[in-house]
Design a protein around this motif. Structure first.
Motif, short mmCIF file in Angstrom:
data_model
loop_
_atom_site.label_atom_id
_atom_site.label_comp_id
_atom_site.label_asym_id
_atom_site.label_seq_id
_atom_site.Cartn_x
_atom_site.Cartn_y
_atom_site.Cartn_z
N TRP A 56 22.47 -43.72 7.47
CA TRP A 56 21.18 -43.76 8.14
C TRP A 56 21.21 -42.89 9.38
CZ3 TRP A 56 24.92 -47.01 9.62
CH2 TRP A 56 24.95 -47.48 10.91
N ASP A 91 13.73 -38.00 5.25
CA ASP A 91 13.25 -37.73 3.89
C ASP A 91 14.34 -37.08 3.04
OD1 ASP A 91 10.85 -38.78 4.50
OD2 ASP A 91 9.70 -36.96 4.14
N TYR A 92 15.36 -36.58 3.68
CA TYR A 92 16.42 -35.84 2.99
C TYR A 92 17.77 -36.51 3.20
CZ TYR A 92 12.58 -32.60 3.25
OH TYR A 92 11.35 -32.05 3.16
N SER A 115 20.62 -39.34 1.42
CA SER A 115 20.96 -40.12 0.22
C SER A 115 22.43 -40.48 0.25
CB SER A 115 20.66 -39.31 -1.05
OG SER A 115 21.56 -38.23 -1.15
N VAL A 137 25.25 -41.40 -2.91
CA VAL A 137 25.46 -41.53 -4.35
C VAL A 137 26.94 -41.70 -4.62
CG1 VAL A 137 23.43 -40.14 -4.92
CG2 VAL A 137 25.66 -39.05 -4.72
N SER A 168 27.32 -38.42 0.49
CA SER A 168 26.02 -38.48 1.14
C SER A 168 25.48 -37.08 1.34
CB SER A 168 26.13 -39.18 2.49
OG SER A 168 24.87 -39.19 3.12
#
Length: 102
Positions: free
Chosen positions: A6, A60-61, A63, A65, A73
């Motif tokens: 974050w 917005d960009y 993540s 995974v 990330s």
């Protein structure tokens, strides 16, 4: 294992003083307790982020995974705009994150 990336910033700051950092935190027990957060990028001033119709949108960009059981990330990192041209310097980066104390 549960992991979050974050971008926190202070609530008591102005556009020219807010500093954004990308942070990583993980839980080994489904979120009942959390390991210490780790800074993975920053700080960046909000004024370094490319503006949109709705303001700066670095989150917005972002993540997280898993690839072959390893966490990765992707997130935006901005540097100061070019002082001569005024062009922004913002890109998307990917990193392999620590896994359970790695």
């Amino acid at each position: 294992m549960f992991q979050i990336v974050w971008l926190p910033n202070g609530s008591a700051c102005s556009e020219s003083t807010c500093r954004v950092n990308a942070r990583f935190i993980s839980s080994d027990d489904g979120g009942r307790s959390w390991n210490d957060a780790e800074k993975i990028a920053g700080p960046m001033l909000e004024t370094w982020l490319v503006p949109t119709y709705a303001g700066e949108m670095v989150a917005d960009y972002i993540s997280a995974v898993f690839v072959d059981g390893r966490p990765y990330s992707a997130f935006a990192i901005a540097r100061p705009p070019n002082s001569k041209t005024g062009r922004f310097d913002e890109a998307i980066y990917a990193v392999r994150l620590p896994k359970g104390g790695d």
